[in-house]
Design an enzyme around this catalytic site. Structure first.
Site, PDB file in Angstrom:
ATOM      1  CG  ASN A  34      16.855   7.145  25.449  1.00 40.92           C
ATOM      2  OD1 ASN A  34      16.468   7.950  24.600  1.00 40.92           O
ATOM      3  ND2 ASN A  34      18.067   6.598  25.430  1.00 40.92           N
ATOM      4  CE  LYS A  36      17.935   3.806  23.227  1.00 40.77           C
ATOM      5  NZ  LYS A  36      18.820   2.650  23.143  1.00 40.77           N
ATOM      6  CG  HIS A  70      22.407   6.978  25.344  1.00 37.70           C
ATOM      7  ND1 HIS A  70      22.729   6.105  24.332  1.00 37.70           N
ATOM      8  CD2 HIS A  70      21.475   6.359  26.101  1.00 37.70           C
ATOM      9  CE1 HIS A  70      22.013   5.004  24.481  1.00 37.70           C
ATOM     10  NE2 HIS A  70      21.244   5.133  25.545  1.00 37.70           N
ATOM     11  CD  GLU A  82      21.579   4.127  21.393  1.00 34.09           C
ATOM     12  OE1 GLU A  82      20.790   5.084  21.331  1.00 34.09           O
ATOM     13  OE2 GLU A  82      21.242   2.988  21.770  1.00 34.09           O
ATOM     14  CD  GLU A 118      21.570   3.516  29.569  1.00 37.88           C
ATOM     15  OE1 GLU A 118      20.378   3.209  29.709  1.00 37.88           O
ATOM     16  OE2 GLU A 118      22.007   4.109  28.568  1.00 37.88           O
ATOM     17  N   GLY A 142      19.800  -2.472  24.040  1.00 40.05           N
ATOM     18  CA  GLY A 142      19.122  -2.855  22.803  1.00 40.05           C
ATOM     19  C   GLY A 142      19.457  -4.261  22.335  1.00 40.05           C
ATOM     20  CB  SER A 164      17.870  -5.386  27.771  1.00 40.36           C
ATOM     21  OG  SER A 164      18.527  -5.233  26.520  1.00 40.36           O
TER      22      SER A 164
HETATM   23  P1  PGA Z   1      17.294  -0.444  25.918  1.00 42.04           P
HETATM   24  O1  PGA Z   1      18.020   0.982  25.884  1.00 42.04           O
HETATM   25  O2  PGA Z   1      16.348  -0.426  27.083  1.00 42.04           O
HETATM   26  O3  PGA Z   1      16.573  -0.526  24.592  1.00 42.04           O
HETATM   27  O4  PGA Z   1      18.364  -1.464  26.064  1.00 42.04           O
HETATM   28  C1  PGA Z   1      18.423   1.619  27.071  1.00 42.04           C
HETATM   29  C2  PGA Z   1      19.101   2.917  26.723  1.00 42.04           C
HETATM   30  O5  PGA Z   1      19.756   2.974  25.679  1.00 42.04           O
HETATM   31  O6  PGA Z   1      18.995   3.921  27.473  1.00 42.04           O
END
Ligand code: PGA
Length: 249
Positions: free
Chosen positions: A9, A11, A95, A97, A167, A173, A213
């Site tokens: 992903n 983003k 997601h 976000e 998640e 993140g 992460s």
């Molecule tokens: P991250 O994000 O690996 O940077 O924690 C995962 C995601 O948001 O799908």
């Protein structure tokens, strides 16, 4: 039995030129790797660069979001028909976000899931608890609620393509990863909720990914858990070397 799926992903990172450079480096690193399904999810503006660049390889491409309508007066949105028309085969839905910043709700997630299946796009549906919910002991309830609302109206015979990504929001993140045990426990809860709604046989075939992460250093301990059927990777997927290491956990 469940082929692991490792999805990147990206983003809101990478221009088309940067995406093209990534693919050029990444392709040879994972050439011939068929143990896992590999999916790149660039931003919409790079889809038409990445899709032809991976054509004929073992890599699939997905969107990071889509609207639930086939078309309409929805400024700024991308429809499943449009994703499909350019050769995207997967889409991330719900997601955290998008839930946090763009008003995505369990109801819109459900509508998008239904539309994705209608257009034979593989939906990667994200769910997960926030820190306060985990600390209040509500994780199981939150996960069961998100799963059941996402799957509302889905029939067992059409559910097989669905992919769920667990998640935990506190792990995205932040550099904090759920331990393999915490993740596996959540995955068991999710699968049991799917089984309650769609039956055990369907639930046993649905892939549940872990995200939050994931890095080359922790990928194998997470992905070797029998309940974890792949990963959705944000930050560590932005570098082709690092993502290739995760793919080859
Ligand atoms: P991250 O994000 O690996 O940077 O924690 C995962 C995601 O948001 O799908």
């Amino acid at each position: 039995m469940r082929k692991p799926l490792i999805a990147a992903n990206w983003k809101m990172y990478k221009t088309p030129a940067q995406a093209a450079e990534y693919v050029q480096t990444f392709l040879p690193l994972v050439a011939g790797h068929n143990r896992d399904e590999i999916v790149l999810c660039p931003s919409d503006t790079s889809l038409s660069t990445v899709i032809p660049a991976v054509a004929g390889s073992n890599i699939a491409v997905g969107g990071q979001n889509m609207h639930f309508a086939d078309e309409g007066a929805y400024t700024g949105e991308t429809s499943p028909v449009m994703l499909k028309a350019i050769g995207a085969t997967h889409v991330i839905i719900g997601h955290s976000e998008r839930r946090q910043y763009f008003n995505e709700t369990d109801e819109t997630v459900n509508k998008k899931l239904i539309t994705a299946l209608k257009h034979t796009i593989v939906p990667i549906v994200c769910i997960g608890e926030v820190l306060a919910e985990r600390e209040a002991g509500q994780t199981d309830d939150v996960l069961r609620r998100q799963v059941s609302l996402a799957l509302a109206g889905i029939k067992p015979e059409e559910a097989q393509p669905i992919v769920i990504a667990y998640e935990p929001v506190w792990a995205i993140g932040t550099g904090k990863t759920a331990t393999p045990e915490i993740a596996a426990e959540a995955h068991l809860t999710i699968r049991s909720e799917i089984a309650r709604i769609l039956g055990r046989e369907v639930a046993d075939g649905i892939r549940i990914l872990y995200g939050g992460s994931v890095k080359p250093e922790n990928a194998s301990s997470l992905l070797n858990q029998p309940e974890i059927d792949g990963a959705l990777v944000g930050g560590a997927s932005l570098d082709p070397q690092s993502f290739a290491k995760i793919v080859k956990y």
